[in-house]
Design an enzyme around this catalytic site. Sequence first.
Site, PDB file in Angstrom:
ATOM      1  N   LEU A  16       0.935  -1.037   0.007  1.00 29.88           N
ATOM      2  CA  LEU A  16      -0.066   0.035   0.121  1.00 29.88           C
ATOM      3  C   LEU A  16       0.780   1.378   0.001  1.00 29.88           C
ATOM      4  O   LEU A  16       0.272   2.319  -0.158  1.00 29.88           O
ATOM      5  CB  LEU A  16      -0.840   0.002   1.404  1.00 29.88           C
ATOM      6  CG  LEU A  16      -2.215  -0.897   1.117  1.00 29.88           C
ATOM      7  CD1 LEU A  16      -2.756  -1.131   2.520  1.00 29.88           C
ATOM      8  CD2 LEU A  16      -3.148  -0.611   0.118  1.00 29.88           C
ATOM      9  N   GLU A  79      -7.006  -6.528   2.943  1.00 26.30           N
ATOM     10  CA  GLU A  79      -6.259  -7.441   3.936  1.00 26.30           C
ATOM     11  C   GLU A  79      -7.100  -8.462   4.655  1.00 26.30           C
ATOM     12  O   GLU A  79      -6.328  -9.196   5.477  1.00 26.30           O
ATOM     13  CB  GLU A  79      -5.811  -6.289   4.963  1.00 26.30           C
ATOM     14  CG  GLU A  79      -4.995  -4.929   4.590  1.00 26.30           C
ATOM     15  CD  GLU A  79      -3.495  -5.341   3.749  1.00 26.30           C
ATOM     16  OE1 GLU A  79      -3.450  -6.613   3.887  1.00 26.30           O
ATOM     17  OE2 GLU A  79      -3.050  -4.333   3.471  1.00 26.30           O
TER      18      GLU A  79
END
Length: 129
Positions: A16, A79
Amino acid sequence: MTRASTSTRVFVYGTLLSGEPNHRLLRGARLIGPGRTRPRFTLHDYGPFPALASGGKHSIKGEVYEVDALMLAALDRLEGHPRFYERTPIALDGAGCVEAYLLPKERLADRPIIESGCWRRHRKERKQW
């Protein structure tokens, strides 16, 4: 991101990060700046991505973003929270408390430790092997 929305500060340390493949999910988020955990974590190589675990001795390098509720929900989906990673509040070194995605230690058996605490540095070094 509108100021009227609820915001959450999130610490990111792998895919990310800016310039990494999943950073697109943070489009529109406010970059707070670089961040570093206190030396109480371990970063593991999970193949195509890193995994952060509590209970280590390393300081992990990353970035902090302020996200709204919709963006946080998108990050949770990516996630696999709470079935894979667990979004957990952690204290950063000098930057207060933020949310971070940690992997339970039992999922990290035999995964190599990234001693530098930096995913980008580790990936560069790994390409040189």
